[in-house]
Design a protein around this motif. Sequence first.
Motif, PDB file in Angstrom:
ATOM      1  N   ASP A 139     -52.127 -13.831 -56.831  1.00 27.66           N
ATOM      2  CA  ASP A 139     -53.587 -13.924 -56.971  1.00 27.66           C
ATOM      3  C   ASP A 139     -54.237 -14.135 -55.612  1.00 27.66           C
ATOM      4  O   ASP A 139     -55.356 -13.685 -55.371  1.00 27.66           O
ATOM      5  CB  ASP A 139     -53.937 -15.081 -57.904  1.00 27.66           C
ATOM      6  N   LYS A 140     -53.540 -14.868 -54.748  1.00 24.98           N
ATOM      7  CA  LYS A 140     -53.985 -15.072 -53.375  1.00 24.98           C
ATOM      8  C   LYS A 140     -52.769 -14.902 -52.479  1.00 24.98           C
ATOM      9  O   LYS A 140     -51.642 -15.132 -52.896  1.00 24.98           O
ATOM     10  CB  LYS A 140     -54.560 -16.486 -53.165  1.00 24.98           C
ATOM     11  N   SER A 141     -53.004 -14.511 -51.236  1.00 28.77           N
ATOM     12  CA  SER A 141     -51.878 -14.345 -50.326  1.00 28.77           C
ATOM     13  C   SER A 141     -52.255 -14.797 -48.925  1.00 28.77           C
ATOM     14  O   SER A 141     -53.428 -14.767 -48.542  1.00 28.77           O
ATOM     15  CB  SER A 141     -51.414 -12.888 -50.289  1.00 28.77           C
ATOM     16  N   ILE A 142     -51.243 -15.241 -48.191  1.00 28.39           N
ATOM     17  CA  ILE A 142     -51.422 -15.686 -46.810  1.00 28.39           C
ATOM     18  C   ILE A 142     -50.442 -14.912 -45.937  1.00 28.39           C
ATOM     19  O   ILE A 142     -49.238 -14.885 -46.204  1.00 28.39           O
ATOM     20  CB  ILE A 142     -51.165 -17.200 -46.684  1.00 28.39           C
ATOM     21  N   THR A 143     -50.964 -14.277 -44.915  1.00 28.37           N
ATOM     22  CA  THR A 143     -50.157 -13.391 -44.084  1.00 28.37           C
ATOM     23  C   THR A 143     -49.539 -14.133 -42.902  1.00 28.37           C
ATOM     24  O   THR A 143     -50.223 -14.845 -42.169  1.00 28.37           O
ATOM     25  CB  THR A 143     -51.011 -12.234 -43.553  1.00 28.37           C
ATOM     26  N   ILE A 144     -48.227 -13.965 -42.746  1.00 27.67           N
ATOM     27  CA  ILE A 144     -47.509 -14.474 -41.583  1.00 27.67           C
ATOM     28  C   ILE A 144     -47.295 -13.301 -40.628  1.00 27.67           C
ATOM     29  O   ILE A 144     -46.621 -12.338 -40.977  1.00 27.67           O
ATOM     30  CB  ILE A 144     -46.131 -15.064 -41.974  1.00 27.67           C
ATOM     31  N   ARG A 145     -47.869 -13.391 -39.430  1.00 27.18           N
ATOM     32  CA  ARG A 145     -47.764 -12.294 -38.480  1.00 27.18           C
ATOM     33  C   ARG A 145     -46.816 -12.662 -37.341  1.00 27.18           C
ATOM     34  O   ARG A 145     -47.105 -13.573 -36.566  1.00 27.18           O
ATOM     35  CB  ARG A 145     -49.146 -11.957 -37.905  1.00 27.18           C
ATOM     36  N   ILE A 146     -45.700 -11.976 -37.245  1.00 25.45           N
ATOM     37  CA  ILE A 146     -44.809 -12.179 -36.102  1.00 25.45           C
ATOM     38  C   ILE A 146     -44.281 -10.829 -35.618  1.00 25.45           C
ATOM     39  O   ILE A 146     -44.130  -9.891 -36.399  1.00 25.45           O
ATOM     40  CB  ILE A 146     -43.620 -13.116 -36.430  1.00 25.45           C
ATOM     41  N   LYS A 147     -44.026 -10.768 -34.332  1.00 22.01           N
ATOM     42  CA  LYS A 147     -43.449  -9.567 -33.744  1.00 22.01           C
ATOM     43  C   LYS A 147     -41.949  -9.714 -33.542  1.00 22.01           C
ATOM     44  O   LYS A 147     -41.220  -8.723 -33.511  1.00 22.01           O
ATOM     45  CB  LYS A 147     -44.128  -9.262 -32.399  1.00 22.01           C
ATOM     46  N   ASP A 148     -41.520 -10.975 -33.386  1.00 20.19           N
ATOM     47  CA  ASP A 148     -40.114 -11.236 -33.069  1.00 20.19           C
ATOM     48  C   ASP A 148     -39.755 -12.623 -33.584  1.00 20.19           C
ATOM     49  O   ASP A 148     -40.498 -13.582 -33.372  1.00 20.19           O
ATOM     50  CB  ASP A 148     -39.920 -11.166 -31.543  1.00 20.19           C
ATOM     51  N   GLU A 149     -38.625 -12.735 -34.276  1.00 18.00           N
ATOM     52  CA  GLU A 149     -38.191 -14.030 -34.802  1.00 18.00           C
ATOM     53  C   GLU A 149     -37.790 -14.985 -33.676  1.00 18.00           C
ATOM     54  O   GLU A 149     -37.807 -16.205 -33.846  1.00 18.00           O
ATOM     55  CB  GLU A 149     -37.002 -13.850 -35.757  1.00 18.00           C
ATOM     56  N   GLY A 150     -37.378 -14.429 -32.544  1.00 19.57           N
ATOM     57  CA  GLY A 150     -36.941 -15.276 -31.445  1.00 19.57           C
ATOM     58  C   GLY A 150     -35.480 -15.653 -31.534  1.00 19.57           C
ATOM     59  O   GLY A 150     -34.976 -16.432 -30.717  1.00 19.57           O
ATOM     60  N   SER A 151     -34.778 -15.114 -32.508  1.00 19.52           N
ATOM     61  CA  SER A 151     -33.355 -15.394 -32.667  1.00 19.52           C
ATOM     62  C   SER A 151     -32.533 -14.205 -32.167  1.00 19.52           C
ATOM     63  O   SER A 151     -33.066 -13.101 -32.019  1.00 19.52           O
ATOM     64  CB  SER A 151     -33.026 -15.663 -34.134  1.00 19.52           C
ATOM     65  N   PRO A 152     -31.243 -14.408 -31.908  1.00 21.29           N
ATOM     66  CA  PRO A 152     -30.401 -13.288 -31.454  1.00 21.29           C
ATOM     67  C   PRO A 152     -30.465 -12.105 -32.415  1.00 21.29           C
ATOM     68  O   PRO A 152     -30.214 -12.252 -33.608  1.00 21.29           O
ATOM     69  CB  PRO A 152     -28.997 -13.906 -31.417  1.00 21.29           C
ATOM     70  N   SER A 153     -30.848 -10.971 -31.907  1.00 24.34           N
ATOM     71  CA  SER A 153     -30.981  -9.727 -32.680  1.00 24.34           C
ATOM     72  C   SER A 153     -32.031  -9.837 -33.785  1.00 24.34           C
ATOM     73  O   SER A 153     -32.139  -8.950 -34.627  1.00 24.34           O
ATOM     74  CB  SER A 153     -29.632  -9.326 -33.301  1.00 24.34           C
ATOM     75  N   GLY A 154     -32.789 -10.946 -33.804  1.00 19.73           N
ATOM     76  CA  GLY A 154     -33.837 -11.113 -34.805  1.00 19.73           C
ATOM     77  C   GLY A 154     -33.316 -11.321 -36.208  1.00 19.73           C
ATOM     78  O   GLY A 154     -34.043 -11.128 -37.190  1.00 19.73           O
ATOM     79  N   LEU A 155     -32.040 -11.728 -36.324  1.00 18.82           N
ATOM     80  CA  LEU A 155     -31.412 -11.831 -37.646  1.00 18.82           C
ATOM     81  C   LEU A 155     -31.716 -13.151 -38.350  1.00 18.82           C
ATOM     82  O   LEU A 155     -31.851 -13.187 -39.572  1.00 18.82           O
ATOM     83  CB  LEU A 155     -29.894 -11.643 -37.501  1.00 18.82           C
ATOM     84  N   ALA A 156     -31.791 -14.251 -37.619  1.00 18.67           N
ATOM     85  CA  ALA A 156     -32.035 -15.558 -38.241  1.00 18.67           C
ATOM     86  C   ALA A 156     -33.531 -15.861 -38.234  1.00 18.67           C
ATOM     87  O   ALA A 156     -34.181 -15.740 -37.197  1.00 18.67           O
ATOM     88  CB  ALA A 156     -31.283 -16.646 -37.492  1.00 18.67           C
ATOM     89  N   PRO A 157     -34.085 -16.236 -39.377  1.00 17.38           N
ATOM     90  CA  PRO A 157     -35.511 -16.561 -39.419  1.00 17.38           C
ATOM     91  C   PRO A 157     -35.817 -17.809 -38.603  1.00 17.38           C
ATOM     92  O   PRO A 157     -35.251 -18.869 -38.854  1.00 17.38           O
ATOM     93  CB  PRO A 157     -35.791 -16.776 -40.911  1.00 17.38           C
ATOM     94  N   MET A 158     -36.689 -17.679 -37.643  1.00 15.96           N
ATOM     95  CA  MET A 158     -37.094 -18.812 -36.805  1.00 15.96           C
ATOM     96  C   MET A 158     -38.611 -18.877 -36.696  1.00 15.96           C
ATOM     97  O   MET A 158     -39.249 -19.802 -37.197  1.00 15.96           O
ATOM     98  CB  MET A 158     -36.449 -18.720 -35.418  1.00 15.96           C
ATOM     99  N   ALA A 159     -39.201 -17.888 -36.048  1.00 13.57           N
ATOM    100  CA  ALA A 159     -40.656 -17.879 -35.898  1.00 13.57           C
ATOM    101  C   ALA A 159     -41.347 -17.812 -37.256  1.00 13.57           C
ATOM    102  O   ALA A 159     -42.372 -18.464 -37.476  1.00 13.57           O
ATOM    103  CB  ALA A 159     -41.083 -16.697 -35.025  1.00 13.57           C
ATOM    104  N   SER A 160     -40.773 -17.055 -38.172  1.00 19.54           N
ATOM    105  CA  SER A 160     -41.409 -16.904 -39.494  1.00 19.54           C
ATOM    106  C   SER A 160     -41.363 -18.203 -40.291  1.00 19.54           C
ATOM    107  O   SER A 160     -42.332 -18.572 -40.963  1.00 19.54           O
ATOM    108  CB  SER A 160     -40.735 -15.781 -40.284  1.00 19.54           C
ATOM    109  N   THR A 161     -40.230 -18.918 -40.214  1.00 22.57           N
ATOM    110  CA  THR A 161     -40.136 -20.179 -40.952  1.00 22.57           C
ATOM    111  C   THR A 161     -41.026 -21.251 -40.315  1.00 22.57           C
ATOM    112  O   THR A 161     -41.612 -22.078 -41.015  1.00 22.57           O
ATOM    113  CB  THR A 161     -38.684 -20.680 -41.018  1.00 22.57           C
ATOM    114  N   THR A 162     -41.128 -21.224 -38.991  1.00 19.38           N
ATOM    115  CA  THR A 162     -42.025 -22.170 -38.313  1.00 19.38           C
ATOM    116  C   THR A 162     -43.462 -21.950 -38.761  1.00 19.38           C
ATOM    117  O   THR A 162     -44.184 -22.902 -39.091  1.00 19.38           O
ATOM    118  CB  THR A 162     -41.925 -22.015 -36.788  1.00 19.38           C
ATOM    119  N   ALA A 163     -43.893 -20.693 -38.776  1.00 20.96           N
ATOM    120  CA  ALA A 163     -45.262 -20.377 -39.194  1.00 20.96           C
ATOM    121  C   ALA A 163     -45.480 -20.738 -40.663  1.00 20.96           C
ATOM    122  O   ALA A 163     -46.536 -21.258 -41.038  1.00 20.96           O
ATOM    123  CB  ALA A 163     -45.547 -18.896 -38.958  1.00 20.96           C
ATOM    124  N   SER A 164     -44.486 -20.493 -41.509  1.00 23.73           N
ATOM    125  CA  SER A 164     -44.597 -20.827 -42.929  1.00 23.73           C
ATOM    126  C   SER A 164     -44.744 -22.330 -43.130  1.00 23.73           C
ATOM    127  O   SER A 164     -45.505 -22.798 -43.978  1.00 23.73           O
ATOM    128  CB  SER A 164     -43.369 -20.325 -43.693  1.00 23.73           C
TER     129      SER A 164
END
Length: 324
Positions: A139-164
């Motif tokens: 019904d409502k949504s909140i957008t998380i905008r990231i270009k890069d997780e900041g982890s090796p190869s971008g595989l582990a969620p880091m920037a996205s979990t911080t923003a969340s």
Amino acid sequence: MGLNSLKVIENRIFSTLGKEVEAVSGLSKSIFEIVSAVSLLSRRKGKIIITGVGKSAFIGMKMAATFTSLGHHAFFLHPVDALHGDSGVVFDGDIVIAVSFSGESNEVLKVIRHIKKTFLVKVIAITRSKKSSLRKLADKSITIRIKDEGSPSGLAPMASTTASLVVGDLLAVGLVDPKKYKDTHFAKFHPGGSLGLRLKTVEETMIKGSKMPMVRGETLFKKAILEISKKRKGVVGVLDRLGKLVGVLTDGDVRRFFTLHDSSSGVSVKDVMTTNPKIISATDSLERALEIMERFKITTLFVTTKGKKVIGLIHLHDIIEATS
């Protein structure tokens, strides 16, 4: 480890830090979405339920804990558990916050579809893509905008979990009106530890009435000792004829007296008491009481009015029990 290796590690750390800061800064573009979500949450009839899987599950748990600590009925519901019976905790009027950066988590999508089909609930999605399956169910949504997780190869969620995680804090602070929500409300949900010391007042913990060890100044020393033994606080307060506190007699005073004297015959408590005793106000915090006790190496404080009328007594053991 050589200097070159340390420099490489330092660069990696700074790079990840930069990505996480960038992700949090990017939330400024989602402020309207967050405000809209807060508006929906503030109109709810039921609970706040947070769900997510993997790293998002831990973010959801923290969100639930934050909401709860601020007085909102909230809890985390794991999507797998929800699909195996735990969705029974959901009721009409609840609001579900679903955390999934991809917006395509199979477990989360399944539970949201089931809940929406079964109950009259609203859903807030915290996700990356405006085209995601989760976004379409919300019904409502909140957008998380990231270009890069900041982890090796971008595989582990880091920037996205911080923003969340920050989104959860922003939702929580948006729900709390500081004019209505006082420290006393927070204290109800944080009775222990340093928060309990800071937020609980002396009045909430002190003993009063007949439980307090009290005598008059003209009372015989021997009777004052009996009062100390009877009330078992290691101290007795000494009052003048107007009921004001003029001194205290402690276990230590008694020991010192008998070190110097063989008999207490004819001695009144005012001849032995310690004058100018340390006192505290009923509205002071337990933290303040503990500070005074530690500074003067004492374990009890009499609680008085501005006119030095005794209204209570607080002991170190009472503080420990109240905040443990």
